[in-house]
Design a protein around this motif. Sequence first.
Motif, PDB file in Angstrom:
ATOM      1  N   LEU A  27       0.829  -1.209   0.000  1.00 54.69           N
ATOM      2  CA  LEU A  27       0.000   0.000   0.000  1.00 54.69           C
ATOM      3  C   LEU A  27       0.863   1.258   0.000  1.00 54.69           C
ATOM      4  O   LEU A  27       0.566   2.234  -0.704  1.00 54.69           O
ATOM      5  CB  LEU A  27      -0.944  -0.008   1.199  1.00 54.69           C
ATOM      6  CG  LEU A  27      -2.061  -1.060   1.153  1.00 54.69           C
ATOM      7  CD1 LEU A  27      -2.801  -1.101   2.483  1.00 54.69           C
ATOM      8  CD2 LEU A  27      -3.036  -0.778   0.009  1.00 54.69           C
ATOM      9  N   LYS A  28       1.946   1.244   0.780  1.00 56.02           N
ATOM     10  CA  LYS A  28       2.859   2.397   0.802  1.00 56.02           C
ATOM     11  C   LYS A  28       3.419   2.648  -0.596  1.00 56.02           C
ATOM     12  O   LYS A  28       3.492   3.792  -1.056  1.00 56.02           O
ATOM     13  CB  LYS A  28       4.005   2.151   1.793  1.00 56.02           C
ATOM     14  CG  LYS A  28       3.623   2.364   3.241  1.00 56.02           C
ATOM     15  CD  LYS A  28       4.821   2.144   4.154  1.00 56.02           C
ATOM     16  CE  LYS A  28       4.440   2.379   5.609  1.00 56.02           C
ATOM     17  NZ  LYS A  28       5.537   2.059   6.542  1.00 56.02           N
ATOM     18  N   ASN A  29       3.813   1.582  -1.256  1.00 57.33           N
ATOM     19  CA  ASN A  29       4.360   1.715  -2.609  1.00 57.33           C
ATOM     20  C   ASN A  29       3.314   2.269  -3.579  1.00 57.33           C
ATOM     21  O   ASN A  29       3.628   3.092  -4.443  1.00 57.33           O
ATOM     22  CB  ASN A  29       4.877   0.363  -3.111  1.00 57.33           C
ATOM     23  CG  ASN A  29       6.124  -0.098  -2.379  1.00 57.33           C
ATOM     24  OD1 ASN A  29       6.855   0.729  -1.819  1.00 57.33           O
ATOM     25  ND2 ASN A  29       6.372  -1.392  -2.360  1.00 57.33           N
ATOM     26  N   MET A  30       2.068   1.819  -3.422  1.00 57.10           N
ATOM     27  CA  MET A  30       1.000   2.286  -4.308  1.00 57.10           C
ATOM     28  C   MET A  30       0.707   3.768  -4.084  1.00 57.10           C
ATOM     29  O   MET A  30       0.503   4.526  -5.038  1.00 57.10           O
ATOM     30  CB  MET A  30      -0.255   1.430  -4.113  1.00 57.10           C
ATOM     31  CG  MET A  30      -0.054  -0.017  -4.556  1.00 57.10           C
ATOM     32  SD  MET A  30      -1.462  -1.098  -4.214  1.00 57.10           S
ATOM     33  CE  MET A  30      -2.423  -0.847  -5.709  1.00 57.10           C
ATOM     34  N   PRO A  54      -1.853   7.547   7.717  1.00 60.30           N
ATOM     35  CA  PRO A  54      -0.518   8.134   7.894  1.00 60.30           C
ATOM     36  C   PRO A  54       0.181   8.394   6.559  1.00 60.30           C
ATOM     37  O   PRO A  54       0.884   9.400   6.407  1.00 60.30           O
ATOM     38  CB  PRO A  54       0.238   7.082   8.710  1.00 60.30           C
ATOM     39  CG  PRO A  54      -0.806   6.209   9.303  1.00 60.30           C
ATOM     40  CD  PRO A  54      -1.961   6.234   8.360  1.00 60.30           C
ATOM     41  N   MET A  55      -0.002   7.501   5.605  1.00 61.36           N
ATOM     42  CA  MET A  55       0.628   7.655   4.290  1.00 61.36           C
ATOM     43  C   MET A  55       0.074   8.880   3.567  1.00 61.36           C
ATOM     44  O   MET A  55       0.816   9.655   2.956  1.00 61.36           O
ATOM     45  CB  MET A  55       0.373   6.402   3.438  1.00 61.36           C
ATOM     46  CG  MET A  55       0.729   5.090   4.104  1.00 61.36           C
ATOM     47  SD  MET A  55       0.171   3.674   3.097  1.00 61.36           S
ATOM     48  CE  MET A  55       0.077   2.382   4.330  1.00 61.36           C
ATOM     49  N   LEU A  56      -1.248   9.047   3.637  1.00 62.81           N
ATOM     50  CA  LEU A  56      -1.899  10.156   2.944  1.00 62.81           C
ATOM     51  C   LEU A  56      -1.567  11.492   3.603  1.00 62.81           C
ATOM     52  O   LEU A  56      -1.280  12.479   2.924  1.00 62.81           O
ATOM     53  CB  LEU A  56      -3.414   9.942   2.916  1.00 62.81           C
ATOM     54  CG  LEU A  56      -3.896   8.709   2.141  1.00 62.81           C
ATOM     55  CD1 LEU A  56      -5.401   8.531   2.322  1.00 62.81           C
ATOM     56  CD2 LEU A  56      -3.551   8.816   0.656  1.00 62.81           C
ATOM     57  N   VAL A 109      -9.156   8.337  -3.118  1.00 61.47           N
ATOM     58  CA  VAL A 109      -8.508   7.029  -3.054  1.00 61.47           C
ATOM     59  C   VAL A 109      -9.457   6.060  -2.368  1.00 61.47           C
ATOM     60  O   VAL A 109     -10.142   6.414  -1.402  1.00 61.47           O
ATOM     61  CB  VAL A 109      -7.148   7.075  -2.322  1.00 61.47           C
ATOM     62  CG1 VAL A 109      -6.164   7.959  -3.070  1.00 61.47           C
ATOM     63  CG2 VAL A 109      -7.298   7.543  -0.889  1.00 61.47           C
ATOM     64  N   CYS A 110      -9.507   4.860  -2.889  1.00 61.96           N
ATOM     65  CA  CYS A 110     -10.453   3.862  -2.384  1.00 61.96           C
ATOM     66  C   CYS A 110      -9.734   2.520  -2.320  1.00 61.96           C
ATOM     67  O   CYS A 110      -9.599   1.827  -3.332  1.00 61.96           O
ATOM     68  CB  CYS A 110     -11.666   3.820  -3.318  1.00 61.96           C
ATOM     69  SG  CYS A 110     -12.945   2.671  -2.797  1.00 61.96           S
ATOM     70  N   ASN A 111      -9.254   2.179  -1.139  1.00 62.84           N
ATOM     71  CA  ASN A 111      -8.467   0.960  -0.950  1.00 62.84           C
ATOM     72  C   ASN A 111      -9.320  -0.165  -0.367  1.00 62.84           C
ATOM     73  O   ASN A 111      -9.900  -0.015   0.705  1.00 62.84           O
ATOM     74  CB  ASN A 111      -7.283   1.246  -0.007  1.00 62.84           C
ATOM     75  CG  ASN A 111      -6.647  -0.024   0.512  1.00 62.84           C
ATOM     76  OD1 ASN A 111      -6.370  -0.951  -0.239  1.00 62.84           O
ATOM     77  ND2 ASN A 111      -6.422  -0.080   1.811  1.00 62.84           N
TER      78      ASN A 111
END
Length: 198
Positions: A27-30, A54-56, A109-111
């Motif tokens: 997910l971090k890579n994406m 946290p990534m966003l 974004v929709c994970n």
Amino acid sequence: MVPKKDYFDEKAAKWDSQIKDEVVLRLKNMIEELALSQGSKVLDLGTGTGVLIPMLVGAVGVSGLVVAMDFAPRMLAEARKKYHWSNLEFLEGEAENIPLPDQVIDEVVCNSAFPHFDNLWQAAKEMSRVLKSGGRVAVFHPHSREYVNELHAFLGGAVKNCMIPEEDVMRDIFSEAGFEKISIENTLQSYLLTGRKA
């Protein structure tokens, strides 16, 4: 049968313990590949317990804003416990009726949530509605389409029919919602659809 909202609420407290480190890394890579702009407003649609938050927040910076939205209150409650940034807002609501004004978001974004929406066509239209012109949608999973669909069929119950449609159907859904430049990548370790609002 247990309604979907109840299904996710019942699992909320233990949800994070089931997310593997390798999935978080994918997910971090994406998120890095999406190259979100500093200062942008991002809607995390179907945030769950907030794995992406946290990534966003890091990607958009202090001048940006992350709106983390989910339809399951207990999932949101778990996310609220963990994260308290000033550029983060929480929102409870359905993807088919996003409680935001028109054209206020730069990125949706929709994970790992899209197949769980009751009406995929309406959800895509709502994503388009809240996006600014030229805004981007990214629907993704840290697994392949086949893996996700087989997993949901195996789990059964409230999620047994939560399937990612075939590529031509996904293109139709997002094209009809007003998106252009639709791209779909399906690999063994990830699924990613992106599009730009016309």
